[in-house]
Scaffold this active site. Structure first.
Site, PDB file in Angstrom:
ATOM      1  N   SER A 156       0.832  -1.197   0.000  1.00  0.00           N
ATOM      2  CA  SER A 156       0.000   0.000   0.000  1.00  0.00           C
ATOM      3  C   SER A 156       0.874   1.258   0.000  1.00  0.00           C
ATOM      4  CB  SER A 156      -0.917  -0.057   1.228  1.00  0.00           C
ATOM      5  OG  SER A 156      -1.978   0.830   1.092  1.00  0.00           O
ATOM      6  N   ARG A 225     -11.942   6.202   9.686  1.00  0.00           N
ATOM      7  CA  ARG A 225     -11.432   4.835   9.752  1.00  0.00           C
ATOM      8  C   ARG A 225     -12.467   3.831   9.229  1.00  0.00           C
ATOM      9  NH1 ARG A 225      -6.992   1.759   9.414  1.00  0.00           N
ATOM     10  NH2 ARG A 225      -7.014  -0.031  10.809  1.00  0.00           N
ATOM     11  N   ASP A 321      -8.305  -6.931  -4.733  1.00  0.00           N
ATOM     12  CA  ASP A 321      -7.958  -5.594  -4.241  1.00  0.00           C
ATOM     13  C   ASP A 321      -8.491  -4.546  -5.232  1.00  0.00           C
ATOM     14  OD1 ASP A 321      -6.801  -3.251  -3.362  1.00  0.00           O
ATOM     15  OD2 ASP A 321      -4.760  -4.033  -3.286  1.00  0.00           O
ATOM     16  N   HIS A 354      -7.844  -5.384  -0.405  1.00  0.00           N
ATOM     17  CA  HIS A 354      -6.561  -4.710  -0.206  1.00  0.00           C
ATOM     18  C   HIS A 354      -5.830  -5.236   1.035  1.00  0.00           C
ATOM     19  CE1 HIS A 354      -3.537  -1.679  -0.521  1.00  0.00           C
ATOM     20  NE2 HIS A 354      -3.896  -1.061   0.584  1.00  0.00           N
ATOM     21  N   ASP A 355      -6.587  -5.589   2.059  1.00  0.00           N
ATOM     22  CA  ASP A 355      -6.004  -6.092   3.310  1.00  0.00           C
ATOM     23  C   ASP A 355      -5.213  -7.390   3.128  1.00  0.00           C
ATOM     24  OD1 ASP A 355      -6.285  -4.353   5.343  1.00  0.00           O
ATOM     25  OD2 ASP A 355      -8.068  -5.272   6.235  1.00  0.00           O
TER      26      ASP A 355
END
Lengths: 387, 207
Positions: A156, A225, A321, A354-355
């Site tokens: 990232s 968040r 992602d 993405h994680d």
């Protein structure tokens, strides 16, 4: 504690850029003195040739592996990848990870005290960029006496720093592992970051950034968040994890209470985040991510921007992602390939979104451990990576 | 013998390709598989190697061998590679599996000074006899799949390959007929390859 943990670790601090040698920033301002919080794992060999610098993502910090104390519940953010026998094998390599410039976990950022005023910088903190973050870490690596890193790696925003390092200091690194990253954030990515920033800035407690010593804008930061978290997951990941399951109830509330597990999860993640993150740092770091555009170095051409790179690359993307999608990782691989850089590129199949770079240990480990092994062996044999 | 050399020794076309490639050259292998050919070329001939592969497993194996590998679908072409940027571009027993064989052949001679293409020959007499006498889709050790599970979508013969090259203006610099083991009529293979050779290898380039 697992047997392949690096164990108890301590954060260290490096202070530099004292007057009159302040750090010159991309925006034209200078900043100093600068503190970088960092941790190291493993041992630096006598030739100082086994050092690997890891860069963290938006919400990460210097604590990449192990535990600060026996009481700590969760290990560092990339513990699945760092330790004896893991991808970044601490039996072989010396791993360094520093909190980025602008951060709030020990490195100089908007919550640090401005030596000129004796108060926290708040919005007097200059706008920083990915290049500035990397410049600061270069000072740390120089301080540690390491001339050439075996590798730089990160996912990232961390991957952006990998790209910056590999093109800015090509002579100082043998290999580069950008993961789930891009040469420039998409409009969609910038849009989500802006919504996050607006959530913070529209919290009355934000008070134009002057909340230190008072009530911080926790509502706004938690909301930012929550939005961010959605972008780190995928449709499938959310479906598998939560589906439409209800939280602590059997029937719908017919009210605006928390009905669904996914809502409860996001609230929890948002609240948790406010305990460890500074809202102004969130503003500064997301801005740095938005501003990053590697092609600018090549006057708009990504191929030209990649021309200085000399390292061997391993680029890893993840199929689900959508924030840093595989095609953007591929664009990067293509630009390097055209420059005859030794580049390997792989899209790993994952439903985590993405994680995935924080969660998919097995395949990432296979790729990275082997890649590093060959880079290290080549170095030992005296090989180079000139194209 | 290195393990990767042992692996390519099982494939007569790969052994032939290994012989053809000049030491110290730059090689791109399309459909690099587990990377054995490239690793052998790098280790024993000092060749600069690059591979393209579609499967995750292949990628893993290439990385494990230290072979630079790029995950991509050959049907997307090789747009990012420069003109004549490799001494050799290799396509071994893969032409029959791509969606756009014409495109890939043109790309091979664009990107490579020399292209080396090996194909399983669908006009081999084993195949002709199976189809003629049994009337079922032929299966041989070179084309081992049942019709319902085959990845081969564009099967061709040695003559077909020559024809397509002529049509595309591609020059065939050399060709070899090869087989796994010394079959009874091996010595006749060069005289009637389209009937007798299970595999054809071609060295091609722009005119």
């Amino acid at each position: 504690m697992e047997p392949n943990s690096v164990g108890i670790v301590t954060t260290q601090y490096f202070v530099f850029a004292e007057s009159p040698h302040e750090l010159a920033l991309e925006c034209g301002d200078t900043l100093g003195p600068v503190t970088l919080a960092y941790e190291t794992y493993g041992r630096l060999d006598s030739a100082k040739a086994n050092a690997i610098l890891l860069f963290h993502a938006l919400s990460g910090d210097a604590h990449a592996a192990g535990y600060h104390s026996l009481e700590e519940h969760r290990p560092g953010w990339w513990d699945i990848m760092i330790g004896p026998g893991k991808a970044f094998d601490t039996e072989k390599y010396f791993i360094i990870c520093a909190n980025c410039l602008g951060g709030c976990r020990g490195s100089t950022g908007p919550s640090s005290v401005n030596p000129k005023t004796g108060k926290p910088y708040a919005l007097d903190f200059p706008i920083i960029t990915i290049a500035d973050m990397v410049k600061a870490q270069r000072a740390l690596i120089d301080h540690l006496g390491i001339e050439k890193l075996l590798a730089v790696a990160g996912g990232s925003m961390g991957g952006m720093q990998v790209l910056e390092w590999a093109t800015q200091y090509p002579e100082s690194v043998r290999s580069a592992i950008p993961i789930a990253t891009t040469s420039h954030l998409s409009a969609q990515g910038i849009a989500f970051n802006e919504v996050g920033r607006q959530a913070i800035m529209s919290d009355p407690d934000w008070n134009h950034g002057n909340y230190y010593g008072g009530t911080p804008p926790n509502k706004g930061l938690a909301l930012a968040r929550m939005i961010g978290h959605i972008t780190y997951l995928s449709d499938e990941a959310m479906h598998r994890k939560f589906g439409r399951k209800l939280q602590n109830r059997k029937e719908l509330s017919y009210d605006f209470l928390t009905d669904f597990q996914v809502e409860s999860y996001l609230h929890y993640q948002g609240d948790l985040f406010t305990q460890r993150f500074d809202a102004n740092s969130y503003l500064y770091i997301t801005k740095a991510i938005d501003y990053f555009d590697l092609a600018e170095k090549g006057n708009g051409s990504l191929v030209d921007a990649c021309a200085p790179a000399r390292a061997a690359f391993l680029i890893i993307a993840f199929s689900s992602d959508w924030l840093y999608p595989p095609y953007q990782n591929k664009e990067l691989a293509d630009a390097l390939r055209v420059n005859n850089v030794e580049v390997s590129f792989c899209v790993l199949d994952s439903h985590y979104g993405h994680d995935a770079f924080l969660l998919e240990a097995e395949h990432q480990t296979r790729l990275i451990a082997h890649f590093l092994k060959h880079i290290y062996e080549e170095h030992v044999r005296g090989g180079t990576h000139e194209p | 013998m290195s393990p990767e050399m042992k692996a390519i020794a099982l494939r007569p076309d790969l052994m032939k390709i290994y012989e053809i490639v000049q030491p110290g050259s730059r090689v791109l292998d399309l459909g690099a598989g587990s990377g054995d050919l490239l690793k052998t070329l790098e280790r024993h001939k000092g060749v600069t190697v690059r591979g393209v592969e579609i499967s995750e497993e292949g990628i893993m194996e290439c990385i494990a061998k230290g072979v630079p590998i790029y995950q991509s679908n050959l049907d997307e072409g090789l747009a990012d590679y420069g003109e004549q940027s490799f001494d050799y571009v290799i396509l071994s027993q893969t032409l029959q599996q791509v969606h756009r064989p014409k495109l890939i052949l043109q790309e091979i001679v664009r990107v490579g000074r020399i292209g080396i293409v090996s194909i399983p020959n669908f006009a081999h007499w084993h195949i002709r006899i199976q189809l003629l006498l049994r009337g079922t889709m032929p299966r041989t050790s070179y084309i081992p799949y049942h019709w319902y599970e085959t990845p081969n979508i564009h099967l061709l013969s040695i003559r077909d390959f020559r024809k397509i090259c002529a049509e595309l203006g591609i020059r065939i610099r050399n060709e070899w007929a090869v087989s796994f083991r010394k079959a009874a009529m091996t010595f006749l293979m060069p005289f009637w390859p389209n009937m007798l050779a299970p595999l054809g290898i071609f060295e091609i380039s722009r005119r």
